[in-house]
Enzyme design. Structure first.
Site, PDB file in Angstrom:
ATOM      1  N   VAL A 202       0.876  -1.179   0.000  1.00  0.00           N
ATOM      2  CA  VAL A 202       0.000   0.000   0.000  1.00  0.00           C
ATOM      3  C   VAL A 202       0.907   1.221   0.000  1.00  0.00           C
ATOM      4  CG1 VAL A 202      -1.992  -1.070   1.128  1.00  0.00           C
ATOM      5  CG2 VAL A 202      -0.170  -0.067   2.539  1.00  0.00           C
ATOM      6  N   SER A 203       0.356   2.351  -0.383  1.00  0.00           N
ATOM      7  CA  SER A 203       1.196   3.541  -0.539  1.00  0.00           C
ATOM      8  C   SER A 203       1.431   4.307   0.754  1.00  0.00           C
ATOM      9  CB  SER A 203       0.572   4.481  -1.574  1.00  0.00           C
ATOM     10  OG  SER A 203      -0.727   4.864  -1.154  1.00  0.00           O
ATOM     11  N   SER A 204       0.523   4.160   1.737  1.00  0.00           N
ATOM     12  CA  SER A 204       0.681   4.928   2.971  1.00  0.00           C
ATOM     13  C   SER A 204       0.169   4.150   4.176  1.00  0.00           C
ATOM     14  CB  SER A 204      -0.074   6.263   2.861  1.00  0.00           C
ATOM     15  OG  SER A 204      -1.439   6.039   2.576  1.00  0.00           O
TER      16      SER A 204
END
Length: 212
Positions: free
Chosen positions: A65-67
């Site tokens: 996931v990006s964050s």
């Protein structure tokens, strides 16, 4: 009479690329027979012999996931892929997770995955969407993995567009380049990144008003 396979058929059964098949033939890992027309064919017994060695398919699960605020999705990816592996009869040897942009090539999980692939410690890599592994150049990674006999299985294919994650990736690129130009702790870098974030926020607001 034993069944003889065309190169394409052999590649499909072994989940390898044509170039890998040729290399294995040169190295003597797989024996071939030559037809009267000068073409080579692979005896099925050679394919079966190799497949039996790989009877237990070793799988690595890769999720990203990006964050940090998307960690719930990270666990959903892992849970789904774990169930998928069980249904396919794969043995999961490693579960790798990254919380980082898909443009970041220095991800800890990704680098560990490369080592497992290079060390031939895995047969298949499981991901939910192509973008989980990389934003760009997926085909190059797929070909690289294939050269060492590792297959990438993308469970869902193309990922639906996630505007927020694309924005996060864009900011990640700008932050990286600004850091290289001005220095990571530079005031100019901070001002530039904040300005870009503000501009994106304003554009997003205008877009929402237009849709409303």
């Amino acid at each position: 009479m034993e069944r003889l396979l065309r190169p394409k058929e052999a590649c499909q059964l072994l989940s390898i690329s044509y170039s890998t098949l040729l290399r294995w033939i040169r190295e003597g890992k797989i024996k071939v027979v030559t037809t009267e027309g000068g073409k080579y064919r692979i005896p099925y017994s050679e394919i079966k012999k190799y497949l039996e060695k790989r009877e237990e398919t070793r799988a690595v699960i890769y999720a990203r996931v990006s964050s940090a605020d998307r960690r719930e999705d990270l666990e959903r990816q892992v849970n789904y892929l774990t169930n998928y592996a069980t249904a396919k009869g794969y043995k999961v040897v490693e579960v790798l997770k990254d919380v980082a942009s898909g443009l970041n090539t220095g991800r800890e999980g990704l680098l560990k995955l490369f080592k497992l692939v290079e060390g031939r410690s895995v047969d298949v890599v499981l991901i939910t969407y192509k973008d989980r592994l990389t934003r760009f150049g997926f085909e190059y990674l797929e070909e690289f993995f294939s050269t060492v006999g590792v297959k990438i299985e993308v469970v869902f294919g193309e990922e639906p567009k996630d505007t927020q994650e694309l924005v996060e990736d864009l900011i990640s690129i700008i932050t990286s380049f600004a850091g290289k130009i001005y220095g990571m702790r530079s005031h100019k870098k901070t001002v530039l990144v904040q300005g870009v974030k503000k501009l994106i926020g304003e554009l997003s607001g205008e877009d929402s008003e237009a849709k409303g």
